[in-house]
Design a protein around this motif. Structure first.
Motif, PDB file in Angstrom:
ATOM      1  N   UNK A   1      -0.468 -20.898 -45.794  1.00 53.17           N
ATOM      2  CA  UNK A   1      -1.662 -20.093 -45.391  1.00 53.17           C
ATOM      3  C   UNK A   1      -2.905 -21.065 -45.436  1.00 53.17           C
ATOM      4  N   UNK A   2      -2.886 -21.888 -46.301  1.00 56.40           N
ATOM      5  CA  UNK A   2      -4.166 -22.655 -46.639  1.00 56.40           C
ATOM      6  C   UNK A   2      -5.077 -23.276 -45.357  1.00 56.40           C
ATOM      7  N   UNK A   3      -4.218 -23.767 -44.444  1.00 56.60           N
ATOM      8  CA  UNK A   3      -5.079 -24.475 -43.275  1.00 56.60           C
ATOM      9  C   UNK A   3      -5.626 -23.134 -42.368  1.00 56.60           C
ATOM     10  N   UNK A   4      -4.770 -22.411 -42.184  1.00 52.85           N
ATOM     11  CA  UNK A   4      -5.264 -20.965 -41.213  1.00 52.85           C
ATOM     12  C   UNK A   4      -6.572 -20.502 -42.026  1.00 52.85           C
ATOM     13  N   UNK A   5      -6.547 -20.191 -43.358  1.00 52.68           N
ATOM     14  CA  UNK A   5      -7.576 -19.707 -44.186  1.00 52.68           C
ATOM     15  C   UNK A   5      -8.878 -20.709 -43.949  1.00 52.68           C
ATOM     16  N   UNK A   6      -8.649 -21.871 -44.043  1.00 55.77           N
ATOM     17  CA  UNK A   6      -9.954 -22.855 -44.098  1.00 55.77           C
ATOM     18  C   UNK A   6     -10.406 -22.776 -42.578  1.00 55.77           C
ATOM     19  N   UNK A   7      -9.523 -22.904 -41.448  1.00 48.59           N
ATOM     20  CA  UNK A   7     -10.054 -22.771 -40.150  1.00 48.59           C
ATOM     21  C   UNK A   7     -10.795 -21.361 -40.069  1.00 48.59           C
ATOM     22  N   UNK A   8     -10.165 -20.437 -40.544  1.00 49.34           N
ATOM     23  CA  UNK A   8     -10.864 -19.016 -40.161  1.00 49.34           C
ATOM     24  C   UNK A   8     -12.310 -19.086 -41.047  1.00 49.34           C
ATOM     25  N   UNK A   9     -12.172 -19.697 -42.368  1.00 50.88           N
ATOM     26  CA  UNK A   9     -13.584 -19.640 -43.015  1.00 50.88           C
ATOM     27  C   UNK A   9     -14.588 -20.364 -42.315  1.00 50.88           C
ATOM     28  N   UNK A  10     -14.077 -21.732 -41.736  1.00 47.52           N
ATOM     29  CA  UNK A  10     -15.143 -22.228 -41.038  1.00 47.52           C
ATOM     30  C   UNK A  10     -15.820 -21.530 -39.615  1.00 47.52           C
ATOM     31  N   UNK A  11     -14.915 -20.760 -39.049  1.00 51.83           N
ATOM     32  CA  UNK A  11     -15.138 -19.966 -37.888  1.00 51.83           C
ATOM     33  C   UNK A  11     -16.169 -18.936 -38.313  1.00 51.83           C
ATOM     34  N   UNK A  12     -15.863 -18.249 -39.430  1.00 51.82           N
ATOM     35  CA  UNK A  12     -16.733 -17.083 -39.843  1.00 51.82           C
ATOM     36  C   UNK A  12     -18.010 -17.537 -40.415  1.00 51.82           C
ATOM     37  N   UNK A  13     -18.143 -18.754 -40.968  1.00 52.42           N
ATOM     38  CA  UNK A  13     -19.543 -19.238 -41.256  1.00 52.42           C
ATOM     39  C   UNK A  13     -19.978 -19.801 -40.143  1.00 52.42           C
ATOM     40  N   UNK A  14     -19.597 -20.284 -39.109  1.00 50.03           N
ATOM     41  CA  UNK A  14     -20.319 -20.813 -37.868  1.00 50.03           C
ATOM     42  C   UNK A  14     -20.820 -19.597 -37.293  1.00 50.03           C
ATOM     43  N   UNK A  15     -20.077 -18.492 -37.007  1.00 55.05           N
ATOM     44  CA  UNK A  15     -20.477 -17.069 -36.590  1.00 55.05           C
ATOM     45  C   UNK A  15     -21.694 -16.228 -37.433  1.00 55.05           C
ATOM     46  N   UNK A  16     -21.766 -16.773 -38.657  1.00 56.85           N
ATOM     47  CA  UNK A  16     -22.349 -16.119 -39.561  1.00 56.85           C
ATOM     48  C   UNK A  16     -22.359 -14.586 -39.667  1.00 56.85           C
ATOM     49  N   UNK A  17     -20.890 -14.151 -39.315  1.00 63.76           N
ATOM     50  CA  UNK A  17     -20.722 -12.703 -39.257  1.00 63.76           C
ATOM     51  C   UNK A  17     -20.088 -12.375 -40.500  1.00 63.76           C
ATOM     52  N   UNK A  18     -20.137 -13.113 -41.464  1.00 57.51           N
ATOM     53  CA  UNK A  18     -19.629 -12.763 -42.894  1.00 57.51           C
ATOM     54  C   UNK A  18     -20.536 -12.172 -43.743  1.00 57.51           C
ATOM     55  N   UNK A  19     -20.119 -11.309 -44.450  1.00 62.41           N
ATOM     56  CA  UNK A  19     -20.871 -10.553 -45.463  1.00 62.41           C
ATOM     57  C   UNK A  19     -21.028 -11.625 -46.762  1.00 62.41           C
ATOM     58  N   UNK A  20     -22.465 -11.749 -46.923  1.00 56.24           N
ATOM     59  CA  UNK A  20     -22.672 -12.884 -48.036  1.00 56.24           C
ATOM     60  C   UNK A  20     -22.017 -12.592 -49.185  1.00 56.24           C
ATOM     61  N   UNK A  21     -21.876 -11.379 -49.593  1.00 57.50           N
ATOM     62  CA  UNK A  21     -21.159 -10.946 -51.063  1.00 57.50           C
ATOM     63  C   UNK A  21     -19.681 -11.447 -50.969  1.00 57.50           C
ATOM     64  N   UNK A  22     -19.102 -11.809 -50.046  1.00 63.18           N
ATOM     65  CA  UNK A  22     -17.844 -12.215 -50.123  1.00 63.18           C
ATOM     66  C   UNK A  22     -17.459 -13.776 -49.726  1.00 63.18           C
TER      67      UNK A  22
ATOM     68  N   UNK B   1      -8.408  -9.327 -47.194  1.00 66.62           N
ATOM     69  CA  UNK B   1      -8.873  -8.232 -46.928  1.00 66.62           C
ATOM     70  C   UNK B   1     -10.084  -8.651 -45.560  1.00 66.62           C
ATOM     71  N   UNK B   2     -10.598  -9.798 -45.706  1.00 69.62           N
ATOM     72  CA  UNK B   2     -11.635 -10.393 -44.554  1.00 69.62           C
ATOM     73  C   UNK B   2     -10.567 -11.142 -43.331  1.00 69.62           C
ATOM     74  N   UNK B   3      -9.511 -11.623 -43.790  1.00 69.21           N
ATOM     75  CA  UNK B   3      -8.799 -12.410 -42.931  1.00 69.21           C
ATOM     76  C   UNK B   3      -7.200 -11.826 -42.803  1.00 69.21           C
ATOM     77  N   UNK B   4      -6.953 -10.667 -42.365  1.00 70.84           N
ATOM     78  CA  UNK B   4      -5.610  -9.938 -42.445  1.00 70.84           C
ATOM     79  C   UNK B   4      -4.478 -10.720 -42.070  1.00 70.84           C
ATOM     80  N   UNK B   5      -4.607 -11.731 -41.223  1.00 67.47           N
ATOM     81  CA  UNK B   5      -3.483 -12.868 -40.839  1.00 67.47           C
ATOM     82  C   UNK B   5      -3.075 -13.669 -42.045  1.00 67.47           C
ATOM     83  N   UNK B   6      -3.704 -13.851 -43.330  1.00 65.99           N
ATOM     84  CA  UNK B   6      -3.365 -14.401 -44.248  1.00 65.99           C
ATOM     85  C   UNK B   6      -2.442 -13.618 -45.146  1.00 65.99           C
ATOM     86  N   UNK B   7      -1.280 -14.383 -45.499  1.00 63.68           N
ATOM     87  CA  UNK B   7      -0.380 -13.514 -46.432  1.00 63.68           C
ATOM     88  C   UNK B   7      -0.837 -13.447 -47.921  1.00 63.68           C
TER      89      UNK B   7
END
Length: 136
Positions: A106-127, A79-85
């Motif tokens: 999908x694992x490596x793409x998800x990990x990379x996106x997670x790192x990017x979102x955490x750096x940007x701090x644009x992620x809702x803390x609830x998720x 839901x957060x990263x729609x490119x993940x299957x």
């Protein structure tokens, strides 16, 4: 004629041995895939029928509570990263090897996106808990 026969028999023997090795390697690869799928998806494996038949397709993978928790996290990630299957159909069909392969793809793409979102701090803390893909 006798020499040709010997050459033909030797050729057949080596072909047959190579075929046996190829079949054994394929069986071992399938067993490894079941092993990785079961471990990664936190599943229980029933091998009783496999032990009788020797056919790796007879291994039954059974989801556990941890499996369903992992699938919920995975669905939340998509839901957060729609490119993940998310293999909804494979899950419904209990095609666990397909589910595992989709996760692995999908694992490596998800990990990379997670790192990017955490750096940007644009992620809702609830998720944030949902994106703990490394525990998957």
């Amino acid at each position: 004629m006798n020499r040709k026969w010997k050459i033909l028999m030797a050729s057949f023997y080596f072909w047959y041995k190579a075929q046996q090795e190829k079949d054994a390697e394929a069986k071992y690869a399938l067993l490894e895939e079941y092993n990785y799928a079961g471990g990664t998806l936190h599943m229980e494996a029933n091998t009783s029928e496999y032990e009788q038949t020797g056919d790796a397709h007879d291994i039954e993978l059974t989801p556990t509570d941890l499996t369903y928790e992992l699938l919920q996290r995975w669905e939340a990630i998509t839901e957060v990263i729609p490119t993940i299957d998310y293999p909804e159909e494979a899950i419904e069909l209990e095609d666990w090897l397909n589910v595992y392969n989709t996760l692995a793809d999908n694992r490596f793409e998800a990990m990379e996106r997670q790192k990017k979102l955490l750096k940007e701090k644009s992620m809702d803390p609830r998720i944030q808990w949902s994106l703990m893909i490394t525990s998957m």
